[in-house]
Design a protein around this motif. Structure first.
Motif, PDB file in Angstrom:
ATOM      1  N   GLY A 101       8.557   8.467  -3.119  1.00 34.40           N
ATOM      2  CA  GLY A 101       9.040   9.592  -3.903  1.00 34.40           C
ATOM      3  C   GLY A 101      10.292  10.120  -3.250  1.00 34.40           C
ATOM      4  O   GLY A 101      10.839   9.494  -2.340  1.00 34.40           O
ATOM      5  N   PRO A 102      10.746  11.276  -3.667  1.00 32.45           N
ATOM      6  CA  PRO A 102      11.941  11.850  -3.057  1.00 32.45           C
ATOM      7  C   PRO A 102      11.746  12.045  -1.552  1.00 32.45           C
ATOM      8  O   PRO A 102      10.772  12.651  -1.117  1.00 32.45           O
ATOM      9  CB  PRO A 102      12.097  13.198  -3.762  1.00 32.45           C
ATOM     10  N   GLY A 103      12.639  11.472  -0.786  1.00 33.32           N
ATOM     11  CA  GLY A 103      12.592  11.633   0.667  1.00 33.32           C
ATOM     12  C   GLY A 103      11.744  10.613   1.394  1.00 33.32           C
ATOM     13  O   GLY A 103      11.667  10.635   2.613  1.00 33.32           O
ATOM     14  N   LEU A 104      11.074   9.717   0.687  1.00 30.41           N
ATOM     15  CA  LEU A 104      10.254   8.697   1.338  1.00 30.41           C
ATOM     16  C   LEU A 104      10.719   7.323   0.881  1.00 30.41           C
ATOM     17  O   LEU A 104      10.637   6.992  -0.301  1.00 30.41           O
ATOM     18  CB  LEU A 104       8.774   8.877   1.013  1.00 30.41           C
ATOM     19  N   ASP A 105      11.222   6.560   1.810  1.00 32.78           N
ATOM     20  CA  ASP A 105      11.649   5.190   1.528  1.00 32.78           C
ATOM     21  C   ASP A 105      10.736   4.233   2.270  1.00 32.78           C
ATOM     22  O   ASP A 105      10.236   4.537   3.346  1.00 32.78           O
ATOM     23  CB  ASP A 105      13.084   4.961   2.013  1.00 32.78           C
ATOM     24  N   VAL A 106      10.524   3.078   1.694  1.00 32.89           N
ATOM     25  CA  VAL A 106       9.725   2.035   2.320  1.00 32.89           C
ATOM     26  C   VAL A 106      10.654   0.882   2.658  1.00 32.89           C
ATOM     27  O   VAL A 106      11.346   0.360   1.789  1.00 32.89           O
ATOM     28  CB  VAL A 106       8.588   1.559   1.389  1.00 32.89           C
ATOM     29  N   VAL A 107      10.689   0.513   3.932  1.00 32.80           N
ATOM     30  CA  VAL A 107      11.577  -0.544   4.405  1.00 32.80           C
ATOM     31  C   VAL A 107      10.732  -1.636   5.036  1.00 32.80           C
ATOM     32  O   VAL A 107       9.852  -1.357   5.846  1.00 32.80           O
ATOM     33  CB  VAL A 107      12.578   0.004   5.457  1.00 32.80           C
ATOM     34  N   THR A 108      10.983  -2.870   4.672  1.00 29.04           N
ATOM     35  CA  THR A 108      10.272  -3.994   5.276  1.00 29.04           C
ATOM     36  C   THR A 108      11.179  -4.705   6.274  1.00 29.04           C
ATOM     37  O   THR A 108      12.376  -4.800   6.067  1.00 29.04           O
ATOM     38  CB  THR A 108       9.782  -4.986   4.204  1.00 29.04           C
ATOM     39  N   LEU A 109      10.597  -5.173   7.342  1.00 27.64           N
ATOM     40  CA  LEU A 109      11.351  -5.936   8.338  1.00 27.64           C
ATOM     41  C   LEU A 109      11.058  -7.427   8.205  1.00 27.64           C
ATOM     42  O   LEU A 109      11.237  -8.183   9.137  1.00 27.64           O
ATOM     43  CB  LEU A 109      11.012  -5.444   9.753  1.00 27.64           C
ATOM     44  N   ASP A 110      10.580  -7.825   7.041  1.00 30.68           N
ATOM     45  CA  ASP A 110      10.335  -9.233   6.761  1.00 30.68           C
ATOM     46  C   ASP A 110      11.672  -9.959   6.738  1.00 30.68           C
ATOM     47  O   ASP A 110      12.587  -9.560   6.017  1.00 30.68           O
ATOM     48  CB  ASP A 110       9.645  -9.364   5.408  1.00 30.68           C
ATOM     49  N   PRO A 111      11.844 -11.019   7.523  1.00 33.53           N
ATOM     50  CA  PRO A 111      13.138 -11.703   7.573  1.00 33.53           C
ATOM     51  C   PRO A 111      13.612 -12.239   6.221  1.00 33.53           C
ATOM     52  O   PRO A 111      14.789 -12.408   5.997  1.00 33.53           O
ATOM     53  CB  PRO A 111      12.922 -12.853   8.551  1.00 33.53           C
ATOM     54  N   LYS A 112      12.679 -12.478   5.304  1.00 31.27           N
ATOM     55  CA  LYS A 112      13.063 -13.008   3.997  1.00 31.27           C
ATOM     56  C   LYS A 112      13.669 -11.952   3.079  1.00 31.27           C
ATOM     57  O   LYS A 112      14.406 -12.278   2.166  1.00 31.27           O
ATOM     58  CB  LYS A 112      11.843 -13.613   3.299  1.00 31.27           C
ATOM     59  N   SER A 113      13.335 -10.679   3.318  1.00 37.43           N
ATOM     60  CA  SER A 113      13.790  -9.659   2.374  1.00 37.43           C
ATOM     61  C   SER A 113      14.449  -8.450   3.028  1.00 37.43           C
ATOM     62  O   SER A 113      14.628  -7.431   2.379  1.00 37.43           O
ATOM     63  CB  SER A 113      12.602  -9.181   1.529  1.00 37.43           C
ATOM     64  N   SER A 114      14.772  -8.542   4.290  1.00 33.59           N
ATOM     65  CA  SER A 114      15.416  -7.404   4.938  1.00 33.59           C
ATOM     66  C   SER A 114      16.837  -7.764   5.356  1.00 33.59           C
ATOM     67  O   SER A 114      17.237  -8.919   5.320  1.00 33.59           O
ATOM     68  CB  SER A 114      14.609  -6.944   6.154  1.00 33.59           C
ATOM     69  N   GLY A 115      17.586  -6.777   5.738  1.00 29.65           N
ATOM     70  CA  GLY A 115      18.962  -6.985   6.185  1.00 29.65           C
ATOM     71  C   GLY A 115      19.217  -6.213   7.452  1.00 29.65           C
ATOM     72  O   GLY A 115      18.461  -5.315   7.808  1.00 29.65           O
ATOM     73  N   PRO A 116      20.270  -6.545   8.128  1.00 28.47           N
ATOM     74  CA  PRO A 116      20.574  -5.831   9.366  1.00 28.47           C
ATOM     75  C   PRO A 116      21.102  -4.428   9.088  1.00 28.47           C
ATOM     76  O   PRO A 116      21.679  -4.159   8.042  1.00 28.47           O
ATOM     77  CB  PRO A 116      21.651  -6.689  10.021  1.00 28.47           C
ATOM     78  N   PRO A 176       0.805  -1.238   0.000  1.00 32.16           N
ATOM     79  CA  PRO A 176       0.000   0.000   0.000  1.00 32.16           C
ATOM     80  C   PRO A 176       0.833   1.281   0.000  1.00 32.16           C
ATOM     81  O   PRO A 176       0.347   2.331  -0.406  1.00 32.16           O
ATOM     82  CB  PRO A 176      -0.817  -0.098   1.297  1.00 32.16           C
ATOM     83  N   TRP A 177       2.061   1.206   0.448  1.00 35.43           N
ATOM     84  CA  TRP A 177       2.920   2.391   0.501  1.00 35.43           C
ATOM     85  C   TRP A 177       3.711   2.607  -0.782  1.00 35.43           C
ATOM     86  O   TRP A 177       4.248   3.689  -1.008  1.00 35.43           O
ATOM     87  CB  TRP A 177       3.885   2.298   1.680  1.00 35.43           C
ATOM     88  N   ALA A 178       3.798   1.609  -1.629  1.00 38.85           N
ATOM     89  CA  ALA A 178       4.603   1.704  -2.851  1.00 38.85           C
ATOM     90  C   ALA A 178       4.213   2.894  -3.731  1.00 38.85           C
ATOM     91  O   ALA A 178       5.093   3.610  -4.210  1.00 38.85           O
ATOM     92  CB  ALA A 178       4.548   0.398  -3.624  1.00 38.85           C
ATOM     93  N   PRO A 179       2.929   3.164  -3.964  1.00 34.30           N
ATOM     94  CA  PRO A 179       2.582   4.310  -4.815  1.00 34.30           C
ATOM     95  C   PRO A 179       2.952   5.663  -4.203  1.00 34.30           C
ATOM     96  O   PRO A 179       3.051   6.654  -4.903  1.00 34.30           O
ATOM     97  CB  PRO A 179       1.066   4.210  -4.963  1.00 34.30           C
TER      98      PRO A 179
END
Length: 52
Positions: A19-34, A13-16
């Motif tokens: 933009g500049p200054g807004l990043d979307v970060v997931t804490l899903d263990p399958k796709s995130s990093g430390p 839902p946040w993908a659309p």
């Protein structure tokens, strides 16, 4: 920055709104990093536990 604790269903839902200054970060263990701060690289004694 938007941090979502979950997988694709949480982030989609946040993908659309990205933009500049807004990043979307997931804490899903399958796709995130430390995130390691500068103190993790301060010296050899600090790097050993950081590497584990």
């Amino acid at each position: 920055m938007v941090v979502g604790a979950g997988g694709v269903a949480v982030v989609e839902p946040w993908a659309p709104r990205r933009g500049p200054g807004l990043d979307v970060v997931t804490l899903d263990p399958k796709s995130s990093g430390p995130v390691i701060g500068p103190e993790g690289f301060a010296d050899a004694a600090a790097m050993s536990p950081t590497a584990r």
